[in-house]
Design an enzyme around this catalytic site. Structure first.
Site, short mmCIF file in Angstrom:
data_model
loop_
_atom_site.label_atom_id
_atom_site.label_comp_id
_atom_site.label_asym_id
_atom_site.label_seq_id
_atom_site.Cartn_x
_atom_site.Cartn_y
_atom_site.Cartn_z
CE1 TYR A 1 0.97 -6.62 -1.50
CE2 TYR A 1 2.31 -5.49 -3.13
CZ TYR A 1 2.01 -5.76 -1.81
OH TYR A 1 2.74 -5.19 -0.80
CD GLN B 1 2.53 -3.46 4.83
OE1 GLN B 1 2.68 -2.94 5.92
NE2 GLN B 1 2.72 -2.80 3.69
CG ASN C 1 9.68 -0.62 -1.48
OD1 ASN C 1 9.52 -1.84 -1.50
ND2 ASN C 1 8.69 0.23 -1.75
CD GLU C 2 6.62 -1.69 -4.90
OE1 GLU C 2 5.96 -0.66 -5.14
OE2 GLU C 2 6.10 -2.80 -4.67
CD GLU D 1 4.75 0.72 3.51
OE1 GLU D 1 4.26 -0.30 3.00
OE2 GLU D 1 5.14 1.71 2.86
CD GLU E 1 6.06 -4.42 -0.67
OE1 GLU E 1 4.99 -4.16 -1.26
OE2 GLU E 1 6.93 -3.56 -0.41
O1 AHR Z 1 2.34 -3.05 0.78
C1 AHR Z 1 1.82 -1.85 0.32
C2 AHR Z 1 2.70 -1.20 -0.73
O2 AHR Z 1 2.74 -1.99 -1.87
C3 AHR Z 1 4.14 -1.01 -0.38
O3 AHR Z 1 4.37 0.14 0.35
C4 AHR Z 1 4.80 -0.91 -1.73
O4 AHR Z 1 6.13 -1.35 -1.71
C5 AHR Z 1 3.92 -1.75 -2.62
O5 AHR Z 1 3.60 -1.11 -3.79
#
Ligand code: AHR
Length: 526
Positions: free
Chosen positions: A273, A379, A206-207, A60, A330
């Site tokens: 995450y 990432q 995205n999201e 990103e 992600e």
């Molecule tokens: O990876 C960092 C961020 O986390 C991304 O931009 C977003 O899609 C997510 O919330």
């Protein structure tokens, strides 16, 4: 009595220093009695093919990922090819990166592709509203697709729904993939690229439940259908259309998307995450932690399996044939910002704990290869759970990099089911399985077995049998270290790297594996 109370107070001191004070650089305790486990590798059974894209990456426009991490520009003293740094590209090639997602993340819904084409000195500078700073747009469509070609990776482009239009999205795809003499295809040629590129994956936002537009699932489902209609196939390119999916346990999103829009999509994403705590305002340190944080982090990462199982069960209702892939585009660890680092840069160090997190997740994705068709760790360079960290001309490979290198043998291989019976690894009242495993058979018929020992204090002795196969040779690698927070630094870049694995005994059909505490092991069995 006196002795007893001394040992109690000593124990208390250890508990406080080792478990409760994350600031302590945690050395490893004495190896205890090995945990005993059994593993049956069902080598006479074949599961689905493990999609190579499970080993995908994500890049990103965020922090120092694109600029510095990948792109240094043609005039940089850092050796580069057409502006992309040679050291990073060479290291990434070793991973056989199958697919690369770009340009975001949250950034995707503010990105306008026309800003990133044409002569670089004429490209506009735009604020990066999601992550701070100004984006000079030196790295755009041509540079990204050049990088994909250098890596041999498939392109996964994330389109802009939040602040873009269906027309902008449609024209971007035409610009990249059309071989006609249309004005946009000619513009691409003028900008230096004659032949069209292949763009096999394109996501509609995205999201969209968050940074991508704060939409309700019903609203996004309609928007998805509208935008997806205008994702066209030009000149033999075939685009797989990906819809924004859920995060964590937000099952309602999956339910609505699948019931309203499944037939218009090839994939639905999932983001999850791993934080050492469940508190986004105090996530925990990347490098200073004890047993308690180690355990909590691994227990939280194990929840990936629960999320995949439950989202998949909803998908099964609407798509029993499993045509729509679950794209975990992600995932990875997310820690507190290091003191002195930029707020929006999301730079973090990477330790043995991250390697164990990576091994656990990749095992989970492998085992759910029937539904999980792609996963992109967040990432690739200098951001979150990165493969590579850079500091000006220097570059280091992280423990996570080595896990991806060891696990690449599973890419495109056939899943082999495993039955693992392992003891629990406990800290205080918290409990998690001490071991994680997955196996596959590659096209040459070799078996690959990956095992993670989550327990930082006990090795594991695994009595391993193979149904329908006789094993004659075992080779492999192990990634471990004496400290839980072992890491590579710019001063000491080789503190943690894989070494050859010798912890096995093969007697007839009986294989006994001795897996070190807190380690990731990948074996080749013939
Ligand atoms: O990876 C960092 C961020 O986390 C991304 O931009 C977003 O899609 C997510 O919330």
């Amino acid at each position: 009595m006196v002795l007893q109370s001394t040992s109690v107070s000593l124990l208390f001191v250890f508990a406080i220093s080792g478990l409760l004070m994350p600031g302590i650089d945690q050395a490893v305790g004495q190896d205890r009695e090995p945990n005993k486990a059994t593993l049956v590798v069902r080598s006479d059974q074949a599961g689905p093919v493990i999609n190579k894209n499970i080993y995908g990456q994500f890049a990103e426009h965020l922090g120092r990922l694109i600029y510095e991490g990948l792109w240094v520009g043609e005039d940089s003293p850092i050796p580069n090819t057409r502006g992309l740094r040679n050291d990073v590209v060479a290291a990434l090639k070793e991973l056989h990166v199958p697919v690369l997602r770009w340009p975001g993340g949250c950034f995707a819904d503010e990105y306008h592709w026309r800003d990133g084409i044409g002569p670089r000195d004429k490209r506009p500078k735009r604020p990066n509203a999601s992550w701070g700073g100004v984006d000079k747009n030196a790295f755009g469509t041509h540079e990204f697709l050049d990088l994909c070609e250098m890596l041999g990776a498939e392109a996964y482009i994330n389109g802009n729904v939040g602040s873009g239009t269906p027309q902008e999205m449609m024209e971007w795809i035409e610009y990249m993939t059309s071989d006609s003499d249309s004005t946009l295809a000619q513009l691409r040629r003028q900008n230096g690229r004659d032949k069209p590129w292949k763009v096999p994956y394109f996501a509609v936002g995205n999201e969209s439940w968050g940074c991508g537009g704060e939409m309700r699932p019903e609203y996004y489902a309609d928007e998805y259908r509208r935008y997806a209609t205008f994702i066209k196939n030009y000149s033999g390119n075939h685009v797989q259309k990906l819809a924004v999916g859920s995060h964590d346990d937000y099952y309602e999103w999956t339910e609505v998307l699948m019931s309203q829009a499944a037939r218009y999509m090839n994939g639905l994403s999932l983001h999850y995450y791993t934080l050492p705590t469940s508190d986004w305002s105090r996530k925990g340190s990347a490098i200073q932690f004890g047993d308690k944080e180690w355990h909590a982090t691994l227990a939280r990462t194990l929840r990936m399996e629960e999320f995949i199982v439950k989202h998949s069960a909803i998908m099964d209702k609407y798509d029993p044939q499993k045509r729509v892939g679950l794209m975990v585009d992600e995932w990875g660890t997310w820690y507190d910002r290091e003191p002195g680092r930029d707020m929006g840069a999301l730079y973090q160090q990477n330790t043995l704990r991250d390697a164990v997190v990576a091994g656990i997740n990749l095992n989970i994705f492998n085992r759910h290869a029937d539904r999980v068709q792609m996963a992109n760790i967040a990432q690739m360079v200098n951001v979150l759970q990165a493969m590579i960290l850079t500091d000006k001309e220097k570059m280091i490979l992280t423990p996570t990099y080595y896990v991806f290198k060891m696990y690449k043998v599973h890419q495109g291989a056939t899943l082999i089911p495993v039955d693992l019976t392992a003891p629990e690894y406990k800290v205080d009242q918290a409990s998690a399985p001490a071991l994680s495993a997955s196996a596959s058979r590659d096209k040459e018929g070799r078996l690959h077995l990956s095992i993670v020992n989550l327990d930082p204090n006990s090795s594991a002795e695994i009595s391993t049998t193979f149904s329908g196969a006789t094993i004659k040779s075992v080779t492999g690698e192990v990634l471990t270290a004496s400290r839980m927070n072992a890491m590579n630094t710019f001063e000491n870049p080789n503190t943690i790297k894989p070494t050859s694995f010798s912890g096995y005994k093969l007697q007839g059909s009986q294989l006994t594996l001795s897996i070190p505490a807190k380690s990731v092991v990948v074996l080749e069995l013939r």
